[in-house]
Enzyme design. Structure first.
Site, short mmCIF file in Angstrom:
data_model
loop_
_atom_site.label_atom_id
_atom_site.label_comp_id
_atom_site.label_asym_id
_atom_site.label_seq_id
_atom_site.Cartn_x
_atom_site.Cartn_y
_atom_site.Cartn_z
N THR A 155 0.94 -1.22 -0.14
CA THR A 155 0.06 -0.13 -0.11
C THR A 155 0.87 1.44 -0.08
O THR A 155 1.36 1.60 -1.16
CB THR A 155 -0.96 -0.06 1.32
OG1 THR A 155 -0.08 -0.01 2.35
CG2 THR A 155 -1.85 -1.25 1.02
N LYS A 182 3.76 -6.64 4.51
CA LYS A 182 3.86 -5.34 3.88
C LYS A 182 3.70 -4.35 5.21
O LYS A 182 3.35 -4.93 6.25
CB LYS A 182 2.41 -5.35 3.29
CG LYS A 182 1.27 -5.48 3.93
CD LYS A 182 0.20 -4.81 3.30
CE LYS A 182 0.15 -3.29 3.01
NZ LYS A 182 -0.04 -2.54 4.39
N THR A 193 -2.00 -1.53 7.42
CA THR A 193 -1.94 -2.93 7.97
C THR A 193 -0.68 -3.50 8.08
O THR A 193 0.22 -3.19 6.91
CB THR A 193 -3.00 -3.89 7.37
OG1 THR A 193 -4.33 -3.25 8.15
CG2 THR A 193 -2.68 -5.13 7.94
N GLU A 280 6.83 4.97 7.25
CA GLU A 280 6.41 6.32 6.49
C GLU A 280 7.52 7.40 7.08
O GLU A 280 7.61 7.75 8.28
CB GLU A 280 4.90 6.67 7.07
CG GLU A 280 4.00 5.91 5.91
CD GLU A 280 2.64 6.43 6.42
OE1 GLU A 280 2.37 6.87 7.24
OE2 GLU A 280 1.73 5.67 5.78
N ASN A 402 1.04 12.11 6.92
CA ASN A 402 -0.10 11.86 7.63
C ASN A 402 -1.09 13.05 8.06
O ASN A 402 -2.23 12.80 8.40
CB ASN A 402 0.23 11.36 9.04
CG ASN A 402 0.88 9.84 8.95
OD1 ASN A 402 0.02 8.84 8.43
ND2 ASN A 402 2.09 9.60 9.02
N THR A 407 -4.06 17.92 0.60
CA THR A 407 -3.50 19.01 -0.21
C THR A 407 -2.56 18.66 -1.14
O THR A 407 -2.43 17.75 -1.53
CB THR A 407 -2.58 20.08 0.83
OG1 THR A 407 -1.58 19.11 1.06
CG2 THR A 407 -3.50 20.47 2.12
#
Lengths: 407, 407
Positions: A155, A182, A193, A280, A402, A407
């Site tokens: 993802t 993942k 997840t 991330e 996050n 935007t």
């Protein structure tokens, strides 16, 4: 025992395993978003699920499935782009439809297919698209498709995560374990997840497999933290088909059992660390080891509290050897601590001893930390308890990803 | 009962109280960094201290002091710029020296002075500078100096935090409570602290004051979260000197006791909310209310878990009505939850009902959240438990402040 990582190994590397993928168009364009991982024979299986009270439909399905089919699984079907969570009765029907379609397309008996979903939550599942993808994928099963399967379940991951190891069992057989995962990075509008599927050609009883998975997970997937949130879909599955022909492993404390556990732990640690490295916005991979605790559980409590502290994680982003924030986290972790005995090192440089700061060159220390892999070592000076956990830093990009998706 | 906020009220507003400040040059230039708050008569007192195992020297001193002087405190001395934490035996000596110097300069009996420190940890305390400051400050006691005291204890705070309330007791007397606090934002190279000092001219027994403080703190300072870290120095002190002449309050369930508790809670909530509003990098003040839980404790557990989630806090920064992250946090909070009964609103707009998302205009919802004050309301639909907590968002500036101090 000998554990060897297989070059370019993947979840279809063990004997008797194949994989396939398809592009269903669930959410992403121009990429596969559905994966099948299939065994040529019945498997014993074990699984660990999210502890979140809010559980996605596939998690609820699989928890019931494992009560009746832990010795007869044949395949797992996984989609990316829609988590099938907060989808009500229609979501339960969608998960069941994915299972039944996979069984039909592969000619498998009822109750032999496990299902996982990852992606956006609270969005109706495009069932027809997924069922078409299952039919298409079923035509393309191949032992070389493991890496493609790992790519299809991504993802917000920036790279696929897969590997395999060979283990020489003391009794003489050679077994292979493969796997893919993942990431636990979170996606808008809702959370994604952590999914992992482990395959093996070893013969292992379901009970022994379950015990091995819990111990391996404790040292891997349960020893990492991205941002401390637990998703609705987290699932870890292992399936063992016995194609290697080894004498069935039924006791983890036997020599073969210990070797299998070591191999499973190696796979799980590799896949869990790959998730952290791909967190991330992560710019640093951080290994936190706590020694000298009164128990292993206390060591892990202290280590995970350090790993979750936003203040520690932002300091690491800034290459700041901020021993105060680490000591503070240890202090409120709940672990038994005597502040006057704590020893702390950043990147091998001692910064605190007997609870008091040591003089050190802050610029040199900062340079030492301004690298992609950082180690924090704490010794509580109280006992033999020890634990290692892995985390990443907390960067400006984490907040951007996050907060600013719209935007 | 009537509770009225006093215009420009501060910790020296109650009868029989005065304050003074001095510039010691501990760390900051061109500003006061030491405060005295002094009562003209002996006070009953109660305090709540950090739960962190790593406790600063003044915290250790005060914990012992409260065992012997809970009915005879006269003053508190507070410095900013050095937390006197991780400073070893020299730190203990420094805390004691501050106390003894304050007693001497003010002509107070031994064991009548409480001490607090905030600022950098692990740095030797510049004792001489502070003792000189205490001597200077002792010359300038004045009932108008409360706001100056609140300014003198600031670290990364961007504004002073102080207030006062008048309470008309049912028995006829009028009492005043005043107070000041400083923020829980964390400063480099180490963590700062939440400090609060509450003064009153009410007559209250020490036991009753202790019970009142714990209840008021539960609804205020223990209901806020900036980043979830607990510092080495956190201290909340209340001192009651009886100058109002009211019949001594010895029972919180009496009419006067209930009125006093309401006034103390109002002061504590105001000061705690001021800390949140001034959180590092905060751009939004967020009120989170959970209703319908099986108990108040469960409601607070769910609300605080929402308040601490980095994913929720980054979404709020981005004005993103991300119900999935809020539901997810409720799900892993440990509170009793039936996902199919949860109702969620952002800024009064319902986004989730019976665990399923409602259709809403995402742009309108985002506009609704792009304001300085946001409310998140959850109803678990299970019982009468209710709690409200306050937090701020998690912004790019939070990461910058905490990661990039050195650059």
């Amino acid at each position: 025992m000998t554990i060897t990582f297989v070059e370019d190994g993947h979840p279809a590397s063990p004997a008797g395993w194949a994989a396939a993928t398809a592009a269903c168009g669930i959410k992403y364009r121009n990429r596969d978003d559905l994966a099948l991982v299939v065994s040529e024979r019945a498997c014993s299986a074990a699984a660990i699920f999210t502890t979140n009270v809010v559980k996605a439909a596939p998690v609820r399905y699989d928890m019931a499935l494992m009560q009746r089919s832990a010795n007869s699984l044949r395949a797992v079907v996984i989609n990316a782009g829609n988590a099938n969570a907060c989808t009500g009765p229609d979501g339960d029907a969608a998960a069941l439809a994915m299972v039944r379609a996979t069984e039909a397309a592969l000619g498998l008996p009822e109750d032999s297919v496990f299902v996982m979903s990852t992606g956006t939550i609270g969005v109706p599942v495009p069932v027809e698209k997924i069922l078409n993808g299952i039919s298409a994928a079923a035509q393309g099963l191949d032992a070389g498709n493991g890496p493609a399967a790992a790519r299809a379940i991504m993802t917000t991951d920036t790279k696929p995560k897969y590997c395999a190891v060979q283990v020489a069992l003391p009794s003489g057989s050679s077994i292979t374990l493969g796997g893919m995962s993942k990431g636990a990075g979170m996606i808008h509008p809702n959370m994604a997840t952590l999914l992992a599927t482990i395959t093996t050609d070893a013969a292992v009883t379901p009970a022994c497999l379950d015990a091995a998975l819990r111990r391996a997970a404790e040292l891997s997937f349960n020893s990492i933290s991205i941002d401390g949130d637990t998703s609705t879909n987290d699932t870890l599955l292992v399936m063992a088909n016995g194609a290697a022909g080894n004498p069935e492993i039924s006791d983890l404390s036997s020599p073969d059992g210990a070797a299998f556990l070591a191999g499973l732990t190696a796979i799980c640690q590799h896949l869990a660390q790959a998730v952290v490295r791909d967190g991330e916005g992560a710019t640093r991979f951080v290994t936190i080891t706590v020694r000298g605790a009164t128990s292993n559980a206390d060591a892990k409590l202290a280590a995970m509290t350090i790993a979750k502290s936003p203040l520690v994680k932002t300091a690491l982003y800034g290459a700041d050897p901020n021993w105060g924030r680490v000591l503070c986290a240890i202090g409120y972790s709940g672990a038994t601590v005597d502040p006057n005995r704590v020893l702390l090192s950043f990147g091998g440089m001692r910064v605190l001893e007997a609870g008091l700061p040591l003089p050190f060159d802050e610029r040199a220390a900062s340079d030492l930390l301004d690298v992609a892999e950082i180690a924090i070592d704490a010794d509580l000076g109280l006992g033999d308890g020890e634990a290692t956990v892995w985390t990443c830093d907390f960067s400006l990009d984490y907040v951007r990803i996050n907060a600013e998706y719209r935007t």
